[in-house]
Design a protein around this motif. Structure first.
Motif, PDB file in Angstrom:
ATOM      1  N   ASP A   7      57.898  39.546  57.759  1.00 57.92           N
ATOM      2  CA  ASP A   7      56.690  38.510  58.006  1.00 57.92           C
ATOM      3  C   ASP A   7      55.942  38.333  56.976  1.00 57.92           C
ATOM      4  OD1 ASP A   7      55.141  36.284  58.434  1.00 57.92           O
ATOM      5  OD2 ASP A   7      55.969  36.630  60.804  1.00 57.92           O
ATOM      6  N   PRO A   8      56.310  37.553  56.030  1.00 53.60           N
ATOM      7  CA  PRO A   8      54.652  38.065  54.949  1.00 53.60           C
ATOM      8  C   PRO A   8      53.591  37.969  55.066  1.00 53.60           C
ATOM      9  CG  PRO A   8      55.848  35.988  54.069  1.00 53.60           C
ATOM     10  CD  PRO A   8      56.562  36.852  55.621  1.00 53.60           C
ATOM     11  N   ARG A   9      53.175  37.132  56.332  1.00 56.53           N
ATOM     12  CA  ARG A   9      51.732  36.539  57.055  1.00 56.53           C
ATOM     13  C   ARG A   9      50.858  38.007  57.401  1.00 56.53           C
ATOM     14  NH1 ARG A   9      53.157  33.773  62.454  1.00 56.53           N
ATOM     15  NH2 ARG A   9      54.512  34.990  62.369  1.00 56.53           N
ATOM     16  N   LEU A  10      51.796  39.019  57.651  1.00 54.36           N
ATOM     17  CA  LEU A  10      51.098  40.061  57.464  1.00 54.36           C
ATOM     18  C   LEU A  10      50.207  40.893  56.582  1.00 54.36           C
ATOM     19  CD1 LEU A  10      51.385  43.438  59.357  1.00 54.36           C
ATOM     20  CD2 LEU A  10      53.286  44.129  57.213  1.00 54.36           C
ATOM     21  N   PHE A  11      49.796  40.056  55.588  1.00 53.75           N
ATOM     22  CA  PHE A  11      49.425  40.133  54.309  1.00 53.75           C
ATOM     23  C   PHE A  11      48.922  38.853  54.049  1.00 53.75           C
ATOM     24  CE2 PHE A  11      53.610  42.849  53.367  1.00 53.75           C
ATOM     25  CZ  PHE A  11      52.206  43.458  53.239  1.00 53.75           C
ATOM     26  N   ASP A  12      48.352  38.103  54.638  1.00 56.74           N
ATOM     27  CA  ASP A  12      48.186  36.695  54.515  1.00 56.74           C
ATOM     28  C   ASP A  12      46.455  36.019  55.139  1.00 56.74           C
ATOM     29  OD1 ASP A  12      50.061  35.416  53.482  1.00 56.74           O
ATOM     30  OD2 ASP A  12      50.974  33.925  55.310  1.00 56.74           O
ATOM     31  N   ASP A  13      45.134  36.227  53.830  1.00 57.45           N
ATOM     32  CA  ASP A  13      44.069  35.800  54.367  1.00 57.45           C
ATOM     33  C   ASP A  13      43.924  37.018  54.671  1.00 57.45           C
ATOM     34  OD1 ASP A  13      44.456  33.065  54.502  1.00 57.45           O
ATOM     35  OD2 ASP A  13      44.957  33.763  56.899  1.00 57.45           O
ATOM     36  N   ILE A  14      43.840  37.714  53.330  1.00 58.38           N
ATOM     37  CA  ILE A  14      43.021  39.132  53.448  1.00 58.38           C
ATOM     38  C   ILE A  14      42.468  39.126  52.432  1.00 58.38           C
ATOM     39  CG2 ILE A  14      42.681  41.644  53.212  1.00 58.38           C
ATOM     40  CD1 ILE A  14      45.718  41.936  55.089  1.00 58.38           C
ATOM     41  N   PRO A  15      40.865  38.831  52.156  1.00 52.29           N
ATOM     42  CA  PRO A  15      40.189  38.996  51.502  1.00 52.29           C
ATOM     43  C   PRO A  15      40.323  40.006  50.071  1.00 52.29           C
ATOM     44  CG  PRO A  15      38.452  38.960  53.477  1.00 52.29           C
ATOM     45  CD  PRO A  15      40.297  38.671  54.063  1.00 52.29           C
ATOM     46  N   ASP A  16      39.963  39.650  48.585  1.00 51.99           N
ATOM     47  CA  ASP A  16      40.660  40.883  47.859  1.00 51.99           C
ATOM     48  C   ASP A  16      41.747  41.277  47.976  1.00 51.99           C
ATOM     49  OD1 ASP A  16      38.006  40.045  46.813  1.00 51.99           O
ATOM     50  OD2 ASP A  16      36.319  41.281  48.229  1.00 51.99           O
ATOM     51  N   LEU A  17      42.398  41.272  48.758  1.00 52.51           N
ATOM     52  CA  LEU A  17      43.947  42.072  48.114  1.00 52.51           C
ATOM     53  C   LEU A  17      44.455  41.919  47.013  1.00 52.51           C
ATOM     54  CD1 LEU A  17      46.730  41.951  51.260  1.00 52.51           C
ATOM     55  CD2 LEU A  17      46.987  41.445  48.904  1.00 52.51           C
ATOM     56  N   ALA A  18      44.612  40.707  46.680  1.00 49.78           N
ATOM     57  CA  ALA A  18      44.883  40.939  45.088  1.00 49.78           C
ATOM     58  C   ALA A  18      44.321  41.081  44.080  1.00 49.78           C
ATOM     59  CB  ALA A  18      45.161  39.052  45.124  1.00 49.78           C
ATOM     60  N   ARG A  19      42.984  40.994  44.312  1.00 53.80           N
ATOM     61  CA  ARG A  19      42.007  41.966  43.129  1.00 53.80           C
ATOM     62  C   ARG A  19      42.417  43.083  43.062  1.00 53.80           C
ATOM     63  NH1 ARG A  19      37.505  43.696  42.820  1.00 53.80           N
ATOM     64  NH2 ARG A  19      36.538  43.918  45.195  1.00 53.80           N
ATOM     65  N   LEU A  20      42.086  44.328  44.757  1.00 50.21           N
ATOM     66  CA  LEU A  20      42.060  44.793  44.727  1.00 50.21           C
ATOM     67  C   LEU A  20      43.566  46.459  44.735  1.00 50.21           C
ATOM     68  CD1 LEU A  20      39.333  45.014  47.271  1.00 50.21           C
ATOM     69  CD2 LEU A  20      39.030  46.337  44.967  1.00 50.21           C
ATOM     70  N   PHE A  21      44.649  45.284  45.103  1.00 52.68           N
ATOM     71  CA  PHE A  21      45.768  45.743  45.056  1.00 52.68           C
ATOM     72  C   PHE A  21      47.140  45.634  44.032  1.00 52.68           C
ATOM     73  CE2 PHE A  21      43.755  47.034  48.900  1.00 52.68           C
ATOM     74  CZ  PHE A  21      44.765  48.477  48.882  1.00 52.68           C
ATOM     75  N   GLY A  22      46.487  43.735  43.832  1.00 55.17           N
ATOM     76  CA  GLY A  22      47.469  42.755  43.203  1.00 55.17           C
ATOM     77  C   GLY A  22      48.585  42.373  43.835  1.00 55.17           C
ATOM     78  N   GLY A  23      48.462  42.333  45.198  1.00 57.55           N
ATOM     79  CA  GLY A  23      49.278  41.870  45.751  1.00 57.55           C
ATOM     80  C   GLY A  23      49.608  42.809  47.155  1.00 57.55           C
ATOM     81  N   PRO A  24      50.673  42.822  47.601  1.00 57.70           N
ATOM     82  CA  PRO A  24      51.018  43.154  49.073  1.00 57.70           C
ATOM     83  C   PRO A  24      51.979  44.638  48.684  1.00 57.70           C
ATOM     84  CG  PRO A  24      51.581  40.686  49.722  1.00 57.70           C
ATOM     85  CD  PRO A  24      50.732  41.191  47.764  1.00 57.70           C
ATOM     86  N   GLU A  25      52.781  44.517  47.395  1.00 55.59           N
ATOM     87  CA  GLU A  25      53.209  45.601  46.563  1.00 55.59           C
ATOM     88  C   GLU A  25      52.449  46.102  46.803  1.00 55.59           C
ATOM     89  OE1 GLU A  25      55.656  46.006  42.713  1.00 55.59           O
ATOM     90  OE2 GLU A  25      56.821  45.024  44.706  1.00 55.59           O
ATOM     91  N   GLY A  26      50.763  47.038  46.221  1.00 57.05           N
ATOM     92  CA  GLY A  26      49.676  47.488  45.877  1.00 57.05           C
ATOM     93  C   GLY A  26      49.919  48.296  46.823  1.00 57.05           C
ATOM     94  N   VAL A  27      49.633  47.319  48.819  1.00 56.39           N
ATOM     95  CA  VAL A  27      49.531  47.712  48.882  1.00 56.39           C
ATOM     96  C   VAL A  27      50.025  48.632  50.415  1.00 56.39           C
ATOM     97  CG1 VAL A  27      48.649  47.183  52.369  1.00 56.39           C
ATOM     98  CG2 VAL A  27      47.687  45.563  50.034  1.00 56.39           C
TER      99      VAL A  27
END
Length: 115
Positions: free
Chosen positions: A31-51
Motif C-alpha cells: 500500500d503506497p500510503r505507507l509513504f504518504d504525507d511525510i514532509p520532505d520525503l521527496a526532497r531528502l530521499f527522492g521518493g519512496p525508493e530512496g527511503v
C-alpha cells in the motif's frame, strides 16, 4: 547534508517504521500510503525508493554488527538473520514487501546515499 537534514531523514525513517508496525501487510502489502504525507520525503530521499534503500542500508548495518558479535559466540549467519528479523519485524516486512534486493542491485551507489 546538514545536521537538520540528517535528523529529518532519520525522522522520516522512524515514521515509516512506525506506520509499518501498525500495517496489515497480509491484507495490502504494498500500500503506497505507507509513504504518504511525510514532509520532505521527496526532497531528502527522492521518493519512496530512496527511503527503501535507506531502510535496506539500516538492515545491513544492524545485521553486520550482530554478525560480528554472534559469530564469536558460535551462532550461524542464518540464526543471526532470523534473530534480527524477530527483533525488527516492521523493517523486515517492508524490505520483503518492496523487494529491496532488486532495488539495491539497481543502485550501485545505494550505500553511499543511505543514512
Amino acid at each position: 547534508m546538514s545536521w537538520a537534514d540528517f535528523h529529518a531523514r532519520t525522522d522520516i525513517l522512524h515514521t515509516v517504521l512506525d506506520r509499518a508496525a501498525h500495517w496489515d501487510f497480509e491484507k495490502n502489502p504494498a500500500d503506497p500510503r505507507l509513504f504518504d504525507d511525510i514532509p520532505d520525503l521527496a526532497r531528502l530521499f527522492g521518493g519512496p525508493e530512496g527511503v527503501l534503500l535507506a531502510l535496506r542500508n539500516r538492515w545491513e548495518n544492524h545485521l553486520n554488527v550482530k554478525l560480528d558479535h554472534a559469530l564469536a559466540q558460535g551462532k550461524s549467519a542464518p540464526q543471526v538473520w532470523q534473530e534480527l528479523a524477530s527483533e525488527q519485524p516492521s523493517l523486515r516486512a517492508i524490505l520483503d514487501t518492496y523487494d529491496t534486493d532488486r532495488l539495491y542491485a539497481r543502485h550501485p551507489r545505494a550505500r553511499a546515499m543511505a543514512s
